[in-house]
Design a protein around this motif. Structure first.
Motif, mmCIF file in Angstrom:
data_model
loop_
_atom_site.group_PDB
_atom_site.id
_atom_site.type_symbol
_atom_site.label_atom_id
_atom_site.label_comp_id
_atom_site.label_asym_id
_atom_site.label_seq_id
_atom_site.Cartn_x
_atom_site.Cartn_y
_atom_site.Cartn_z
ATOM 1 N N GLU A 10 10.741 6.717 1.565
ATOM 2 C CA GLU A 10 9.988 7.575 2.486
ATOM 3 C C GLU A 10 8.684 7.926 1.792
ATOM 4 O O GLU A 10 8.684 8.477 0.683
ATOM 5 N N GLY A 11 7.586 7.579 2.436
ATOM 6 C CA GLY A 11 6.306 7.831 1.800
ATOM 7 C C GLY A 11 5.148 7.571 2.738
ATOM 8 O O GLY A 11 5.330 7.357 3.942
ATOM 9 N N ARG A 12 3.949 7.594 2.161
ATOM 10 C CA ARG A 12 2.721 7.416 2.935
ATOM 11 C C ARG A 12 1.910 6.252 2.379
ATOM 12 O O ARG A 12 1.828 6.069 1.173
ATOM 13 N N LYS A 70 0.848 -1.196 0.000
ATOM 14 C CA LYS A 70 0.000 0.000 0.000
ATOM 15 C C LYS A 70 0.883 1.246 0.000
ATOM 16 O O LYS A 70 1.482 1.592 1.008
ATOM 17 N N ILE A 71 0.938 1.906 -1.135
ATOM 18 C CA ILE A 71 1.734 3.123 -1.264
ATOM 19 C C ILE A 71 0.838 4.208 -1.814
ATOM 20 O O ILE A 71 0.390 4.134 -2.958
ATOM 21 N N TYR A 72 0.557 5.201 -1.005
ATOM 22 C CA TYR A 72 -0.254 6.323 -1.468
ATOM 23 C C TYR A 72 0.608 7.346 -2.188
ATOM 24 O O TYR A 72 0.245 7.853 -3.239
ATOM 25 N N TYR A 107 -1.979 9.494 6.642
ATOM 26 C CA TYR A 107 -0.875 8.977 7.430
ATOM 27 C C TYR A 107 0.299 9.930 7.337
ATOM 28 O O TYR A 107 0.482 10.618 6.320
ATOM 29 N N GLY A 108 1.096 9.959 8.369
ATOM 30 C CA GLY A 108 2.336 10.697 8.299
ATOM 31 C C GLY A 108 3.361 9.928 7.484
ATOM 32 O O GLY A 108 3.191 8.728 7.236
ATOM 33 N N PRO A 109 4.401 10.606 7.014
ATOM 34 C CA PRO A 109 5.428 9.905 6.232
ATOM 35 C C PRO A 109 6.164 8.874 7.092
ATOM 36 O O PRO A 109 6.392 9.103 8.275
#
Length: 120
Positions: free
Chosen positions: A97-99, A26-28, A104-106
Motif C-alpha cells: 500500500e503506497g503512493r 514508481k514508488i513515492y 496521488y492517493g494510496p
C-alpha cells in the motif's frame, strides 16, 4: 508498481520457509507491505503486514510461527514461516500500500502468488 514474490515451494510439516518480495517501479512512499494467502476454494486472507512505522500485524494462525520484516529502503518485505502445517498450504501474495506520487492517493498493489505446499 510491480511486486515480485519468491521463496515458495514444497516443505514437510514442521519445516520452515522464507518468502521474499521486492517492489519496483514508481514508488513515492510506502505505507505498508504485507502477505496474504489464498487456498483453493477459500477467500484471500491476511497473513501479516508491517507498516512504515514498524507496526506489525499478524493473523491469529501466524502468531508465534511467522515473522514479517520489512526493508522499505529497498522496497522489500520478507516472511519467515516456521513450524509449517498442511493447512498453511496456499498461494501467498505480496501486497504493497503506497503512493506513486505525493499527490496521488494510496493504492494497493499485488504481486503474483508464490505457492507454498506443506506435506504431512
Amino acid at each position: 508498481v510491480q511486486l515480485q514474490a519468491s521463496g515458495g515451494g514444497l516443505v514437510q510439516s514442521g519445516g520452515s520457509r522464507r518468502l521474499s518480495c521486492v517492489a519496483s517501479g514508481k514508488i513515492y512512499s510506502i505505507s505498508s507491505m504485507g502477505w496474504y494467502r489464498q487456498a483453493p476454494g477459500k477467500p484471500r486472507e491476511l497473513v501479516a503486514l508491517v507498516t512504515s512505522g514498524d507496526r506489525e500485524q499478524y493473523a491469529d494462525f501466524a502468531k508465534g510461527r511467522f515473522t514479517i520484516s520489512g526493508d522499505f529502503a529497498r522496497n522489500m518485505v520478507y516472511l519467515q514461516m516456521n513450524n509449517l502445517r498442511p493447512e498453511d498450504t496456499a498461494a501467498y501474495y505480496c501486497n504493497l500500500e503506497g503512493r506513486e506520487r505525493s499527490y496521488y492517493g494510496p493504492q494497493n498493489y499485488w504481486g503474483q502468488g508464490t505457492q507454498v505446499t506443506v506435506s504431512s
